[in-house]
Design a protein around this motif. Structure first.
Motif, PDB file in Angstrom:
ATOM      1  N   LEU A 271     -26.677   5.740 -17.657  1.00  0.00           N
ATOM      2  CA  LEU A 271     -27.503   6.944 -17.780  1.00  0.00           C
ATOM      3  C   LEU A 271     -27.134   7.824 -18.974  1.00  0.00           C
ATOM      4  O   LEU A 271     -27.860   8.773 -19.285  1.00  0.00           O
ATOM      5  CB  LEU A 271     -27.409   7.772 -16.496  1.00  0.00           C
ATOM      6  N   TYR A 272     -26.034   7.517 -19.638  1.00  0.00           N
ATOM      7  CA  TYR A 272     -25.554   8.372 -20.735  1.00  0.00           C
ATOM      8  C   TYR A 272     -26.597   8.525 -21.831  1.00  0.00           C
ATOM      9  O   TYR A 272     -26.926   9.646 -22.250  1.00  0.00           O
ATOM     10  CB  TYR A 272     -24.257   7.808 -21.319  1.00  0.00           C
ATOM     11  N   ARG A 274     -29.782   7.982 -21.842  1.00  0.00           N
ATOM     12  CA  ARG A 274     -31.003   8.642 -21.402  1.00  0.00           C
ATOM     13  C   ARG A 274     -30.801  10.152 -21.304  1.00  0.00           C
ATOM     14  O   ARG A 274     -31.695  10.930 -21.632  1.00  0.00           O
ATOM     15  CB  ARG A 274     -31.425   8.073 -20.053  1.00  0.00           C
ATOM     16  N   ALA A 275     -29.620  10.572 -20.878  1.00  0.00           N
ATOM     17  CA  ALA A 275     -29.336  11.994 -20.724  1.00  0.00           C
ATOM     18  C   ALA A 275     -29.116  12.692 -22.061  1.00  0.00           C
ATOM     19  O   ALA A 275     -29.469  13.860 -22.231  1.00  0.00           O
ATOM     20  CB  ALA A 275     -28.109  12.192 -19.836  1.00  0.00           C
ATOM     21  N   ASN A 276     -28.553  11.960 -23.036  1.00  0.00           N
ATOM     22  CA  ASN A 276     -28.149  12.587 -24.296  1.00  0.00           C
ATOM     23  C   ASN A 276     -28.996  12.204 -25.503  1.00  0.00           C
ATOM     24  O   ASN A 276     -28.919  12.859 -26.548  1.00  0.00           O
ATOM     25  CB  ASN A 276     -26.684  12.248 -24.588  1.00  0.00           C
ATOM     26  N   SER A 280     -23.669   5.868 -25.760  1.00  0.00           N
ATOM     27  CA  SER A 280     -22.342   6.366 -25.380  1.00  0.00           C
ATOM     28  C   SER A 280     -21.287   5.933 -26.387  1.00  0.00           C
ATOM     29  O   SER A 280     -21.253   4.776 -26.802  1.00  0.00           O
ATOM     30  CB  SER A 280     -21.965   5.837 -23.997  1.00  0.00           C
ATOM     31  N   ASN A 303     -22.555  16.576 -16.808  1.00  0.00           N
ATOM     32  CA  ASN A 303     -23.936  16.767 -17.250  1.00  0.00           C
ATOM     33  C   ASN A 303     -24.749  15.493 -17.085  1.00  0.00           C
ATOM     34  O   ASN A 303     -25.944  15.541 -16.774  1.00  0.00           O
ATOM     35  CB  ASN A 303     -23.968  17.203 -18.717  1.00  0.00           C
ATOM     36  N   VAL A 304     -24.115  14.334 -17.286  1.00  0.00           N
ATOM     37  CA  VAL A 304     -24.819  13.069 -17.127  1.00  0.00           C
ATOM     38  C   VAL A 304     -25.077  12.783 -15.652  1.00  0.00           C
ATOM     39  O   VAL A 304     -26.216  12.519 -15.246  1.00  0.00           O
ATOM     40  CB  VAL A 304     -24.022  11.906 -17.764  1.00  0.00           C
ATOM     41  N   ARG A 307     -27.244  15.436 -13.633  1.00  0.00           N
ATOM     42  CA  ARG A 307     -28.637  15.485 -14.056  1.00  0.00           C
ATOM     43  C   ARG A 307     -29.495  14.561 -13.189  1.00  0.00           C
ATOM     44  O   ARG A 307     -30.669  14.841 -12.933  1.00  0.00           O
ATOM     45  CB  ARG A 307     -28.751  15.071 -15.526  1.00  0.00           C
ATOM     46  N   TYR A 308     -28.898  13.462 -12.720  1.00  0.00           N
ATOM     47  CA  TYR A 308     -29.659  12.444 -11.990  1.00  0.00           C
ATOM     48  C   TYR A 308     -29.305  12.334 -10.514  1.00  0.00           C
ATOM     49  O   TYR A 308     -29.917  11.553  -9.791  1.00  0.00           O
ATOM     50  CB  TYR A 308     -29.470  11.085 -12.670  1.00  0.00           C
ATOM     51  N   ARG A 390     -37.828  15.904 -15.694  1.00  0.00           N
ATOM     52  CA  ARG A 390     -36.562  15.401 -15.185  1.00  0.00           C
ATOM     53  C   ARG A 390     -36.771  14.789 -13.797  1.00  0.00           C
ATOM     54  O   ARG A 390     -37.802  14.983 -13.172  1.00  0.00           O
ATOM     55  CB  ARG A 390     -35.520  16.525 -15.103  1.00  0.00           C
ATOM     56  N   GLN A 392     -34.332  13.003 -10.150  1.00  0.00           N
ATOM     57  CA  GLN A 392     -33.067  12.640  -9.517  1.00  0.00           C
ATOM     58  C   GLN A 392     -33.276  11.423  -8.622  1.00  0.00           C
ATOM     59  O   GLN A 392     -34.352  11.238  -8.048  1.00  0.00           O
ATOM     60  CB  GLN A 392     -32.517  13.804  -8.685  1.00  0.00           C
TER      61      GLN A 392
END
Length: 429
Positions: A271-272, A274-276, A280, A303-304, A307-308, A390, A392
């Motif tokens: 997920l890194y 996608r979040a940033n 990574s 935060n990663v 977020r999900y 966003r 989850q």
């Protein structure tokens, strides 16, 4: 509101095929001419947009209006060549346009990831029925990939046996060039109730023999029946980016009330980006015998994950190696011995239900070409979308019969196992 269009669409498709005259044919055979790149002068005209460029544009439009007379190399030159110049060669939009153009030209085709509906599937349905009936039949299907390559399958059946001729071609230097060809008898052949065709066997090419000194196995999977586009979009958005490789998010039962065995280090990995918005930086060392240990600042790690997932810092820190004195998480990337197997399923959302609380329940099948099945197992994933785009992950539940051997997945090493393997070779960053 419940959507379960996969099987219904397939039933309607089969019903439509029944109405087709029995002599409808076995699909357009491949025409395989080589189309060379345009001259530098013609390219310059096109870039300037002058009379020469306008003429080429008109010629292309005329060709597109006569797709039935063109061969695959022509289509590749028009679609893929243009995509290369526009830097969109690996995009879903390019693939969709290519599949549609193949369909207009009369070919049966589907993309290599089965992410788009097969065009002209009637010939494949008829062929599969012929295999079951034991009567002779022929069919052809094109399977392009996202890197300028295309597999061309020509299938023949008689008395229930299937012969597969596979040819691989690659676009380069302005033309489509044949790279390999092999013929084999299908050792596996299965057409499922949900409209998937699986076949496979072993074949020999000079190129593969040089690399592995043995015959090369094939495990082909082609979705023949259409799938609801809404299911495809939900899959692309929520499930496919995570998948079943090197993480267990969809391999075990869990919920927000009990995250059970979810590995949040794996979740951090998948997920890194996608979040940033970028990959990574916390990867394994180039030397596979060296073990790298990172101390990731708590805000970056949290935060990663948060977020999900709906969870608090305290619970996340209990489920990981948190270093309070440094306000950081100790993180060991997967090493060479934790990569797992290269063969693994891919997810396919086959139905969904919008809940009153705003969540969406997705029914997902694990399609596994290696095992010739479109449902190695099934699971339900609940997603909580937000108005700003966003979302989850709320839960994952494996469906009956429940247990399935996820042999391709490798768990991360324990701290003790890590120390025993890497010992003094550990690097801290």
């Amino acid at each position: 509101m419940r959507k379960d269009a996969g099987k219904k669409a397939f039933i309607l498709l089969v019903a439509a095929v029944v109405l087709i005259v029995a002599g409808c044919g076995s699909g357009k055979p491949f025409s395989y001419a080589v189309v060379t790149e345009s001259t530098e002068e013609e390219q310059a005209d096109e870039e300037r947009g002058d009379e020469g460029g306008a003429k080429e544009s008109r010629d292309r439009e005329n060709r597109e209006g006569q797709r039935g007379e063109e061969d695959i190399a022509d289509i590749y030159y028009d679609i893929y060549g243009e995509a290369i110049r526009a830097d969109t060669a690996d995009s879903p939009e390019m693939m969709r346009k290519f599949i549609e153009e193949l369909g207009r030209a009369g070919y049966t085709a589907v993309d290599c990831g089965n992410q788009m509906n097969m065009v002209n599937p009637e010939a494949m349905i008829q062929f599969c029925q012929a295999v079951e009936d034991g009567r002779p039949e022929e069919a052809a299907v094109a399977v392009p990939d996202y890197k300028g390559g295309i597999l061309l399958y020509e299938l023949k059946t008689e008395k229930g046996e299937v012969e597969v001729a596979r040819e691989y071609a690659q676009y380069g230097n302005g033309k489509l060039e044949k790279k390999s060809r092999a013929v084999y008898r299908a050792e596996e052949w299965r057409y499922t109730e949900d409209g998937y065709l699986f076949f496979g066997g072993s074949f020999y090419t000079a190129e593969s023999y040089v690399l592995v000194m043995d015959d090369e196995p094939e495990h082909a999977a082609l979705r023949v029946a259409p799938l609801d586009e809404a299911c495809r979009e939900l899959n692309r958005k929520y499930i496919l980016p995570v998948g079943y490789r090197q993480n267990n998010l969809f391999l075990t039962d869990w919920s927000e009330e009990d995250f059970a065995d979810v590995c949040f280090y794996d979740a951090f990995d998948v997920l890194y980006e996608r979040a940033n918005g970028f990959a990574s930086p916390y990867g394994m060392d180039r030397n596979p015998n060296m073990g790298v240990v990172y101390h990731i600042p708590e805000q970056e790690f949290e935060n990663v994950i948060m977020r999900y997932f709906r969870m608090n810092e305290e619970e996340l820190r209990l489920r990981t190696a948190y270093l309070p004195e440094e306000k950081a998480y100790e993180y060991r990337p997967r090493g060479f011995y934790e990569l797992g197997y290269s063969d693994f399923p891919y997810p396919e959302v086959v139905s969904y239900e919008e809940k009153k609380d705003g969540t969406i329940e997705l029914t997902v099948n694990a399609v596994f070409p290696y095992e010739y099945t479109d449902k190695a197992y099934s699971h339900k994933v609940i997603i909580r979308p937000f108005a700003d785009g966003r979302f989850q992950y709320v839960s994952n539940q494996i469906q009956p019969p429940g247990y399935y051997d996820i042999w391709w997945y490798s768990e991360r090493l324990t701290k003790k196992g890590w120390e025993e393997l890497y010992g003094e070779g550990e690097i801290r960053r």
